[in-house]
Design an enzyme around this catalytic site. Structure first.
Site, PDB file in Angstrom:
ATOM      1  N   ASP A  22      44.439  38.808  30.283  1.00 16.55           N
ATOM      2  CA  ASP A  22      43.546  38.143  30.713  1.00 16.55           C
ATOM      3  C   ASP A  22      42.943  37.085  29.416  1.00 16.55           C
ATOM      4  OD1 ASP A  22      41.997  36.547  32.519  1.00 16.55           O
ATOM      5  OD2 ASP A  22      40.573  38.108  32.825  1.00 16.55           O
ATOM      6  N   GLY A  23      42.627  35.940  29.570  1.00 14.40           N
ATOM      7  CA  GLY A  23      41.773  35.530  28.551  1.00 14.40           C
ATOM      8  C   GLY A  23      42.474  34.306  27.934  1.00 14.40           C
ATOM      9  N   ASN A  24      43.596  33.943  28.377  1.00 15.90           N
ATOM     10  CA  ASN A  24      44.436  32.816  27.785  1.00 15.90           C
ATOM     11  C   ASN A  24      43.262  31.639  27.735  1.00 15.90           C
ATOM     12  OD1 ASN A  24      46.528  34.617  27.680  1.00 15.90           O
ATOM     13  ND2 ASN A  24      47.915  33.406  29.075  1.00 15.90           N
ATOM     14  N   GLY A  25      42.889  31.142  28.927  1.00 13.54           N
ATOM     15  CA  GLY A  25      42.026  29.826  29.066  1.00 13.54           C
ATOM     16  C   GLY A  25      40.720  30.097  27.942  1.00 13.54           C
ATOM     17  N   ARG A  35      44.882  24.495  27.933  1.00 12.92           N
ATOM     18  CA  ARG A  35      45.248  25.725  28.770  1.00 12.92           C
ATOM     19  C   ARG A  35      46.391  26.146  28.627  1.00 12.92           C
ATOM     20  NH1 ARG A  35      41.143  27.871  31.846  1.00 12.92           N
ATOM     21  NH2 ARG A  35      42.820  29.112  32.922  1.00 12.92           N
ATOM     22  N   THR A  69      49.706  35.744  43.412  1.00  9.34           N
ATOM     23  CA  THR A  69      49.733  35.024  44.329  1.00  9.34           C
ATOM     24  C   THR A  69      48.522  33.955  44.213  1.00  9.34           C
ATOM     25  OG1 THR A  69      48.620  36.852  45.629  1.00  9.34           O
ATOM     26  CG2 THR A  69      50.949  36.534  45.918  1.00  9.34           C
ATOM     27  N   GLU A  70      47.286  34.389  43.660  1.00  8.99           N
ATOM     28  CA  GLU A  70      46.422  33.554  43.867  1.00  8.99           C
ATOM     29  C   GLU A  70      46.214  32.369  42.804  1.00  8.99           C
ATOM     30  OE1 GLU A  70      46.059  37.063  43.828  1.00  8.99           O
ATOM     31  OE2 GLU A  70      45.705  36.805  45.915  1.00  8.99           O
ATOM     32  N   ASN A  71      47.220  32.604  41.771  1.00  8.49           N
ATOM     33  CA  ASN A  71      47.330  31.610  40.657  1.00  8.49           C
ATOM     34  C   ASN A  71      47.767  30.169  41.063  1.00  8.49           C
ATOM     35  OD1 ASN A  71      48.137  34.017  38.059  1.00  8.49           O
ATOM     36  ND2 ASN A  71      46.153  33.162  38.700  1.00  8.49           N
ATOM     37  N   GLU A 210      44.384  55.457  34.595  1.00 11.24           N
ATOM     38  CA  GLU A 210      43.109  55.212  33.428  1.00 11.24           C
ATOM     39  C   GLU A 210      42.972  53.970  33.349  1.00 11.24           C
ATOM     40  OE1 GLU A 210      40.979  57.688  33.004  1.00 11.24           O
ATOM     41  OE2 GLU A 210      42.045  59.261  33.944  1.00 11.24           O
TER      42      GLU A 210
HETATM   43  C1  FPP Z   1      45.142  34.922  32.386  1.00 17.09           C
HETATM   44  O1  FPP Z   1      44.658  33.937  31.412  1.00 17.09           O
HETATM   45  C2  FPP Z   1      46.883  34.671  32.121  1.00 17.09           C
HETATM   46  C3  FPP Z   1      47.601  34.429  32.970  1.00 17.09           C
HETATM   47  C4  FPP Z   1      47.240  33.670  34.146  1.00 17.09           C
HETATM   48  C5  FPP Z   1      48.862  33.936  32.561  1.00 17.09           C
HETATM   49  C6  FPP Z   1      49.812  34.981  32.009  1.00 17.09           C
HETATM   50  C7  FPP Z   1      50.875  34.516  31.159  1.00 17.09           C
HETATM   51  C8  FPP Z   1      51.248  34.599  30.123  1.00 17.09           C
HETATM   52  C9  FPP Z   1      50.605  35.512  28.784  1.00 17.09           C
HETATM   53  C10 FPP Z   1      52.281  33.621  29.418  1.00 17.09           C
HETATM   54  C11 FPP Z   1      53.688  34.101  29.152  1.00 17.09           C
HETATM   55  C12 FPP Z   1      54.015  35.399  30.238  1.00 17.09           C
HETATM   56  C13 FPP Z   1      55.307  35.781  30.081  1.00 17.09           C
HETATM   57  C14 FPP Z   1      56.042  36.834  30.910  1.00 17.09           C
HETATM   58  C15 FPP Z   1      56.403  35.106  29.367  1.00 17.09           C
HETATM   59  P1  FPP Z   1      43.628  33.119  32.245  1.00 17.09           P
HETATM   60  O2  FPP Z   1      44.248  31.776  32.215  1.00 17.09           O
HETATM   61  O3  FPP Z   1      43.074  33.620  33.727  1.00 17.09           O
HETATM   62  O4  FPP Z   1      42.485  33.336  31.273  1.00 17.09           O
HETATM   63  P2  FPP Z   1      40.769  32.846  31.495  1.00 17.09           P
HETATM   64  O5  FPP Z   1      40.493  33.796  32.433  1.00 17.09           O
HETATM   65  O6  FPP Z   1      40.187  32.888  30.226  1.00 17.09           O
HETATM   66  O7  FPP Z   1      40.892  31.415  32.140  1.00 17.09           O
END
Ligand code: FPP
Length: 246
Positions: A22-25, A35, A69-71, A210
């Protein structure tokens, strides 16, 4: 270099580590980029955690929550970017994963994914199916409730067809109907970026996992963060509802 890593006991590693990446955004926002660029940076962390787990040798399974499924509720732009990234990642990384003797497993409603993603994923599964060093299990179009509902639906069909007796259904029988029944339950769940939620991830299998939550955004996650999570896991006493073993 390794001196900077938190100390862990290699004899007591979790067999199965699951990760909510989590946390890419928020990372993208902090860096002032799109994003999609955040997810792209997240893919580098995927490489780092796979390498670090493989290097530890005794980690049997690494499960990664890549798309829920929610994404689908996200913008089409972001969803398209995520699946483009997945195909690009496979193109760049698959050969090395195969060379590292890693088996790729996918869990989720795969038939609901874009056709190109389905074909690329099938290729990963086929190519790596005999590999034995570690399983990288990727959750795509995955929901824990959907998985339990899908299992219940299949059990009901088998019951109607006389293949299973309703009175004989117990936890072990039910677990056989989940998406990847051959994998052990996760011992350690790592969630990045500080949120204290399961977010519908492996609800059945997480019963005794855990949970370690790190404040780090996923794109910043590297080997020291993995070691920190394992060290915290090893400092806990796992009781599985019973008493501590003396
Ligand atoms: C959550 O961050 C991340 C995701 C929904 C996608 C995960 C995907 C990757 C790490 C990319 C590649 C994966 C593979 C297997 C090649 P968020 O967008 O919900 O972050 P936020 O909560 O800060 O908005």
């Amino acid at each position: 270099m390794n001196a900077a890593l938190p100390a862990i006991d290699r004899a007591r590693l979790p067999k199965h580590i699951a990760v909510i990446m989590d946390g890419n955004g928020r990372w993208a926002e902090r860096e002032g980029v799109s994003r999609a660029a955040g997810h792209e940076a997240g893919a580098k962390s995927v490489r780092a955690i796979i390498e670090a787990c493989r290097e530890l040798e005794n980690i049997e399974v690494l499960s990664l929550y890549a798309f829920s499924t929610e994404n689908w509720r996200r913008s089409k732009l972001e969803v398209d970017a995520l699946f483009r990234l997945l195909s690009k990642y496979i193109k760049i990384e698959l050969e090395e994963l195969h060379k590292q003797n890693i088996r790729i497993s996918i869990m989720g409603r795969i038939f609901g994914l874009p056709k190109k993603a389905q074909a690329d994923l099938q290729h990963c599964i086929d190519l790596t199916k005999e590999n034995t060093a570690m399983v990288v299990n990727v959750a795509l179009n995955y929901g824990g409730r959907a998985e339990i509902a899908d299992a219940a639906k299949q059990i009901a069909k088998d019951a109607v067809a006389g293949r299973v007796k309703p009175d004989a259904i117990d936890e072990a029988t039910f677990a056989k109907y989940l998406y990847v029944p051959q994998l052990p339950d996760p011992d350690l769940l790592i969630r990045t970026s500080g949120e204290l939620r399961l977010s519908n991830f492996m609800l059945w299998q997480m019963s005794y996992a855990e949970i370690v939550v790190l404040p780090t955004f996923w794109p910043d996650f590297r080997k020291p963060h993995l070691y920190e999570a394992i060290a915290e896991y090893q400092a806990r006493q796992r009781r599985f509802g019973g008493r501590v073993k003396k």
